[in-house]
Design a protein around this motif. Sequence first.
Motif, PDB file in Angstrom:
ATOM      1  N   ILE A  42      28.375 -30.727 -99.267  1.00  0.00           N
ATOM      2  CA  ILE A  42      29.061 -30.499 -97.991  1.00  0.00           C
ATOM      3  C   ILE A  42      30.121 -29.405 -98.141  1.00  0.00           C
ATOM      4  CG2 ILE A  42      30.449 -31.571 -96.168  1.00  0.00           C
ATOM      5  CD1 ILE A  42      29.030 -34.188 -96.804  1.00  0.00           C
ATOM      6  N   ALA A  87      27.473 -36.151 -93.091  1.00  0.00           N
ATOM      7  CA  ALA A  87      28.149 -36.928 -94.127  1.00  0.00           C
ATOM      8  C   ALA A  87      27.303 -37.175 -95.356  1.00  0.00           C
ATOM      9  CB  ALA A  87      28.610 -38.268 -93.547  1.00  0.00           C
ATOM     10  N   LEU A  88      25.989 -36.919 -95.288  1.00  0.00           N
ATOM     11  CA  LEU A  88      25.108 -37.226 -96.408  1.00  0.00           C
ATOM     12  C   LEU A  88      24.482 -35.980 -97.029  1.00  0.00           C
ATOM     13  CD1 LEU A  88      23.397 -40.380 -94.899  1.00  0.00           C
ATOM     14  CD2 LEU A  88      25.097 -40.323 -96.730  1.00  0.00           C
ATOM     15  N   LEU A 117      28.154 -35.926-103.526  1.00  0.00           N
ATOM     16  CA  LEU A 117      29.094 -36.355-102.502  1.00  0.00           C
ATOM     17  C   LEU A 117      30.367 -36.892-103.132  1.00  0.00           C
ATOM     18  CD1 LEU A 117      26.631 -38.278-100.125  1.00  0.00           C
ATOM     19  CD2 LEU A 117      27.386 -35.890 -99.950  1.00  0.00           C
ATOM     20  N   ARG A 139      31.995 -39.480-101.675  1.00  0.00           N
ATOM     21  CA  ARG A 139      32.144 -40.811-101.093  1.00  0.00           C
ATOM     22  C   ARG A 139      30.827 -41.558-101.266  1.00  0.00           C
ATOM     23  NH1 ARG A 139      34.036 -41.576 -94.900  1.00  0.00           N
ATOM     24  NH2 ARG A 139      35.861 -40.535 -95.740  1.00  0.00           N
ATOM     25  N   PRO A 148      27.626 -43.523-100.403  1.00  0.00           N
ATOM     26  CA  PRO A 148      26.825 -43.713 -99.196  1.00  0.00           C
ATOM     27  C   PRO A 148      26.461 -45.186 -99.018  1.00  0.00           C
ATOM     28  CG  PRO A 148      25.434 -42.940-100.967  1.00  0.00           C
ATOM     29  CD  PRO A 148      26.839 -42.984-101.518  1.00  0.00           C
ATOM     30  N   ARG A 170      33.562 -33.067 -90.776  1.00  0.00           N
ATOM     31  CA  ARG A 170      32.272 -33.196 -91.452  1.00  0.00           C
ATOM     32  C   ARG A 170      32.426 -33.384 -92.961  1.00  0.00           C
ATOM     33  NH1 ARG A 170      28.603 -28.614 -88.322  1.00  0.00           N
ATOM     34  NH2 ARG A 170      28.719 -29.556 -86.272  1.00  0.00           N
ATOM     35  N   SER A 171      33.641 -33.526 -93.402  1.00  0.00           N
ATOM     36  CA  SER A 171      33.874 -33.694 -94.832  1.00  0.00           C
ATOM     37  C   SER A 171      33.451 -35.079 -95.300  1.00  0.00           C
ATOM     38  CB  SER A 171      35.360 -33.479 -95.144  1.00  0.00           C
ATOM     39  OG  SER A 171      35.647 -33.812 -96.483  1.00  0.00           O
ATOM     40  N   ASP A 172      33.110 -35.182 -96.571  1.00  0.00           N
ATOM     41  CA  ASP A 172      32.782 -36.476 -97.175  1.00  0.00           C
ATOM     42  C   ASP A 172      33.954 -37.046 -97.950  1.00  0.00           C
ATOM     43  OD1 ASP A 172      32.653 -34.397 -98.980  1.00  0.00           O
ATOM     44  OD2 ASP A 172      31.043 -35.256-100.180  1.00  0.00           O
ATOM     45  N   ASP A 197      37.460 -39.026 -98.487  1.00  0.00           N
ATOM     46  CA  ASP A 197      38.233 -40.124 -97.906  1.00  0.00           C
ATOM     47  C   ASP A 197      39.706 -39.716 -97.850  1.00  0.00           C
ATOM     48  OD1 ASP A 197      39.356 -42.473 -97.079  1.00  0.00           O
ATOM     49  OD2 ASP A 197      38.619 -43.691 -98.748  1.00  0.00           O
TER      50      ASP A 197
END
Length: 289
Positions: free
Chosen positions: A95, A127-128, A141, A143, A145, A191-193, A195
């Motif tokens: 991403i 997000a994926l 990623l 984060r 999933p 649109r970031s992954d 947190d």
Amino acid sequence: MKWELRHIQCLVAISEAGTITDAALELGISQPQVSRVLRTLEASWGVQLVVRSSRRTTLTSEGRLAVERGRHLLAFADSIESAVRGDHMMRLGYIASAAGRHTPALQRKWREVEPDVDLRLIHAQGALGGMAEGLTDAAVLRRAPDPTTYQSTVVGTEQLVTACADNDLWGRRRSVKLKEFAGRPLVVNSRSDLDLNLWPGGFGPLRAFDVEGMDQWLDAIAAGRGVGVATRATAEQHRPIGVRYAPINDAPRAEVRLCWPRGHSLRGLHSLEGILRDLYSSPPRGLAG
């Protein structure tokens, strides 16, 4: 007239090259041909996609959206061709950043370990990292999933950093702390992954400005509309003029995960995991700028 993949290829080339002349050189066709293809696409959709000037072309908001979706379309079309021909390919999505400073080493090491499998890095939205749309086979990623649909494994961790304009009051800081964000306007890439639940209620920054995509995030920060939070990999992979980065010393480190659809057998997945683990275990370097 119906539009075709060649129209999308032309628009993406204009976006990446910056001018119609340079896009023509990249595509191996004449400048008038590129102009005609662009006009045909705009007429077909009934919108202006590019603002032309004597020195440079600029995408309209509709043009930026078309390029973003168009890259996905071209990647998907590529994957169809490769699958039909029996080529072996690993499409690795990301991403904001792939593996930061490790990205070139990842690609080089892959060629040594899996010479018969083409590794393609795909900058995907969502997000994926393109997995949900079938555009990528796996993704890096920051984060975890949904575990019922995707498998993931932690291959490393990254320090969090703040991004600010180079004339911001933090522009020359060597580091910052989480408590210093209190009351500051925060630019958030929706649109970031990553947190961003880093502050207890009421003690963090003000979520003042949301954008969609990395380019818009960097533009807003460079313009001084607020500060941002990202991983070190983002700072290493995106270094535009007007933006400075500084480590957040007391923030928890972000997990870097290799993720893939549950139940899928991917050739080279074990090699990819091993390469990423080895790279992230190497000693870190200083963060400049």
